[in-house]
Design a protein around this motif. Sequence first.
Motif, short mmCIF file in Angstrom:
data_model
loop_
_atom_site.label_atom_id
_atom_site.label_comp_id
_atom_site.label_asym_id
_atom_site.label_seq_id
_atom_site.Cartn_x
_atom_site.Cartn_y
_atom_site.Cartn_z
N LYS A 68 -3.93 0.65 19.06
CA LYS A 68 -4.68 1.55 19.82
C LYS A 68 -6.15 1.94 19.11
O LYS A 68 -5.87 2.16 17.96
CB LYS A 68 -4.13 2.49 20.58
CG LYS A 68 -2.88 2.23 21.44
CD LYS A 68 -2.44 3.44 22.09
CE LYS A 68 -1.23 3.27 23.30
NZ LYS A 68 -0.96 4.61 23.86
N ALA A 69 -6.85 1.88 19.96
CA ALA A 69 -8.35 2.38 19.44
C ALA A 69 -8.46 3.63 20.31
O ALA A 69 -9.12 3.72 21.19
CB ALA A 69 -9.55 1.56 19.73
N SER A 70 -7.78 4.53 19.79
CA SER A 70 -7.79 5.93 20.70
C SER A 70 -8.26 7.16 19.88
O SER A 70 -8.50 8.25 20.71
CB SER A 70 -6.41 6.16 20.98
OG SER A 70 -5.57 6.37 19.69
N VAL A 71 -8.64 7.20 18.76
CA VAL A 71 -9.04 8.37 17.90
C VAL A 71 -10.59 8.47 18.25
O VAL A 71 -11.39 7.67 18.15
CB VAL A 71 -8.83 8.15 16.47
CG1 VAL A 71 -9.32 9.46 15.87
CG2 VAL A 71 -7.37 7.92 16.18
N PRO A 72 -10.95 9.69 18.60
CA PRO A 72 -12.50 9.96 18.85
C PRO A 72 -13.38 9.38 17.70
O PRO A 72 -12.96 9.51 16.53
CB PRO A 72 -12.69 11.48 19.20
CG PRO A 72 -11.28 11.78 19.69
CD PRO A 72 -10.19 11.00 18.98
N ALA A 73 -14.36 8.72 18.06
CA ALA A 73 -15.28 8.36 16.86
C ALA A 73 -16.12 9.31 16.50
O ALA A 73 -16.91 9.40 15.59
CB ALA A 73 -16.10 7.18 17.48
N PRO A 105 -9.99 14.74 14.70
CA PRO A 105 -9.13 15.53 15.39
C PRO A 105 -8.66 16.58 14.68
O PRO A 105 -8.28 16.35 13.40
CB PRO A 105 -8.02 14.68 16.07
CG PRO A 105 -8.71 13.21 15.91
CD PRO A 105 -9.63 13.30 14.82
N SER A 106 -8.29 17.71 15.21
CA SER A 106 -7.77 18.91 14.69
C SER A 106 -6.27 18.78 14.70
O SER A 106 -5.65 19.32 13.86
CB SER A 106 -8.31 20.13 15.03
OG SER A 106 -8.35 20.31 16.46
N ASP A 107 -5.92 18.10 15.60
CA ASP A 107 -4.42 18.14 15.83
C ASP A 107 -3.97 16.54 16.19
O ASP A 107 -4.55 15.92 17.05
CB ASP A 107 -4.03 18.84 17.10
CG ASP A 107 -2.47 18.82 17.38
OD1 ASP A 107 -1.83 18.17 16.65
OD2 ASP A 107 -2.14 19.52 18.44
N TRP A 108 -3.10 16.02 15.07
CA TRP A 108 -2.92 14.53 15.15
C TRP A 108 -1.52 14.37 15.72
O TRP A 108 -0.84 13.23 15.75
CB TRP A 108 -2.82 14.05 13.63
CG TRP A 108 -4.07 14.03 13.19
CD1 TRP A 108 -4.86 14.89 12.41
CD2 TRP A 108 -4.94 12.78 13.11
NE1 TRP A 108 -6.08 14.37 12.11
CE2 TRP A 108 -6.28 12.97 12.61
CE3 TRP A 108 -4.93 11.50 13.94
CZ2 TRP A 108 -7.04 12.25 12.51
CZ3 TRP A 108 -5.88 10.80 13.57
CH2 TRP A 108 -6.85 10.82 13.09
N ASN A 113 -10.68 10.91 8.78
CA ASN A 113 -9.57 10.40 9.61
C ASN A 113 -8.14 10.16 8.95
O ASN A 113 -7.24 10.36 9.43
CB ASN A 113 -9.89 9.29 10.62
CG ASN A 113 -11.04 9.86 11.74
OD1 ASN A 113 -10.60 10.74 12.69
ND2 ASN A 113 -12.04 9.24 11.90
N ASN A 114 -8.51 9.24 8.04
CA ASN A 114 -7.30 8.79 7.42
C ASN A 114 -6.33 10.00 6.67
O ASN A 114 -5.28 10.20 6.54
CB ASN A 114 -7.68 7.89 6.16
CG ASN A 114 -7.87 6.38 6.72
OD1 ASN A 114 -7.82 6.10 7.95
ND2 ASN A 114 -8.84 5.91 6.08
N ILE A 115 -7.26 10.79 6.01
CA ILE A 115 -6.52 12.18 5.48
C ILE A 115 -5.78 12.93 6.64
O ILE A 115 -4.71 13.28 6.31
CB ILE A 115 -7.82 13.01 4.99
CG1 ILE A 115 -8.40 12.15 3.49
CG2 ILE A 115 -7.23 14.37 4.46
CD1 ILE A 115 -9.51 12.91 3.03
N GLY A 116 -6.43 13.20 7.78
CA GLY A 116 -5.80 13.82 8.63
C GLY A 116 -4.53 13.28 9.25
O GLY A 116 -3.46 13.68 9.48
N LEU A 117 -4.77 11.98 9.43
CA LEU A 117 -3.47 11.19 9.84
C LEU A 117 -2.51 11.09 8.93
O LEU A 117 -1.16 11.16 9.50
CB LEU A 117 -4.14 9.78 10.40
CG LEU A 117 -2.98 8.79 10.99
CD1 LEU A 117 -2.35 9.23 12.04
CD2 LEU A 117 -3.75 7.16 11.21
N PHE A 118 -2.96 10.50 7.75
CA PHE A 118 -1.76 10.29 6.78
C PHE A 118 -0.97 11.71 6.50
O PHE A 118 0.16 11.72 6.35
CB PHE A 118 -2.40 9.73 5.40
CG PHE A 118 -2.87 8.53 5.83
CD1 PHE A 118 -2.83 7.63 6.87
CD2 PHE A 118 -3.88 7.78 4.66
CE1 PHE A 118 -3.37 6.35 7.10
CE2 PHE A 118 -4.43 6.65 4.93
CZ PHE A 118 -4.18 6.05 5.93
N THR A 119 -1.81 12.76 6.50
CA THR A 119 -1.04 14.02 6.15
C THR A 119 0.26 14.44 7.24
O THR A 119 1.13 14.90 6.98
CB THR A 119 -2.34 15.12 5.95
OG1 THR A 119 -2.97 14.82 4.90
CG2 THR A 119 -1.59 16.70 5.84
#
Length: 421
Positions: free
Chosen positions: A222-227, A231-234, A261-267
Amino acid sequence: MLRPIRTLAAAAVALALVSACNSAATPDTAAPGASGGTSRGVTADSIKVGGIVSMTTASGYSKKDTDLGAKARYTRANAEGGVNGRKIDYLGAEDDGQDPAKNMAAARKLVQQDKVFAVSPMSSVTFSGADFLEQEKVPTFGWGTLPSFCGPKYIYGFNGCLVPSPGGTLNQTWPEGIGRVLGGAAGKSVAVIANDSDAGKFGIRTFQQGFAGAGFTVAYAKASVPATAVPSDWSAYVKEIMESNGGKAPDAVVSVMQTPNNIGLFTALKRAGYKGLISDPTDYDPGLLAKEATKQALDGVHVLLQFEPFESDNPKMAQFKADIKAAAGGQDPPPLNMHMLTGYMSADLFLSIAQKAGRDLTVESFQTAAQGFSDTGSLVGDRAEPKGQKDSFGCGALVQLKDGTYRVSVPFTCYEPVPFS
């Protein structure tokens, strides 16, 4: 001699420059010996080149070291006598701020006001100036991660076309490399996530086919993350991913996004207990390790490279490192990162084709040289044009960040591409 790097002070300045020269500029007088072709930016003793780079962005992500990499390669070329007796007059890179309007403004300024022969490097997630540069017949070089690098006559990816049109081929470095780390793709599942943008949607389409072609089950794509904002909530994204493989977590999560984005998602994935493989194509940068939270978020991540790793003992990598240090004035340069390599190899491909074009350098002679260009053993593997305007050069590696150090997890290897439909 190289001019100091120049950037646009602000969008207003960029727009003023554009409005001051919105009619087509008259090309420079052809250099002696030129055969009447288009030779804008070429004099008897110099070739004028500029760049476009996202040095500043709303998220804080920066590709500014792309400019240093290009400067390093041009500096060495000039020290070795230039290209067929002409020195490279590198103007530095314009900052497009990762903004489409500024990207277009930068392209117009470089052509209409600065009258460059070529744009190299061009490194941004937006390339709104592509049609203009193609129309003006400006040889342009950059990282071929956007569709504009696949198909146009005057635009070249330093490692080929990475987002082909149907009928082209897909680079299999990422799926094949991850398959090697996991002990094979058979029976393994992967989740692919990207930003909600044209580039993100195209990336999902290509990597979905690529991973399936390597034998993976694509459980989520999915290409779903705002560009426009991180996001503050993953939690919603993590929940979908963790349940995507028939109610279970996939064996691998692949992010086609930039560092913030990667830092937020991976965390968030790690906090949710995800134990599978995590990979992205952007976070090969020792400078990211300065912050403990960032280092923890990226620990264990396998990063896709489409060039020889900095840890390689290839003599050309040693030359790259020496060139970067020289461009930094002999001082210790910033930590090596992929942006430096992007600028360096964009410049290298431009220089190699220009050298083949000979002393009578025009856009026409340059394009003729490009049509029959090939070489072997570069830091991105074997190169060939016009193949690279339709297909990637097919080579790459994976490195893993572990305990604060990048280590090669899959050595630099070339793979057979698969058809893209």
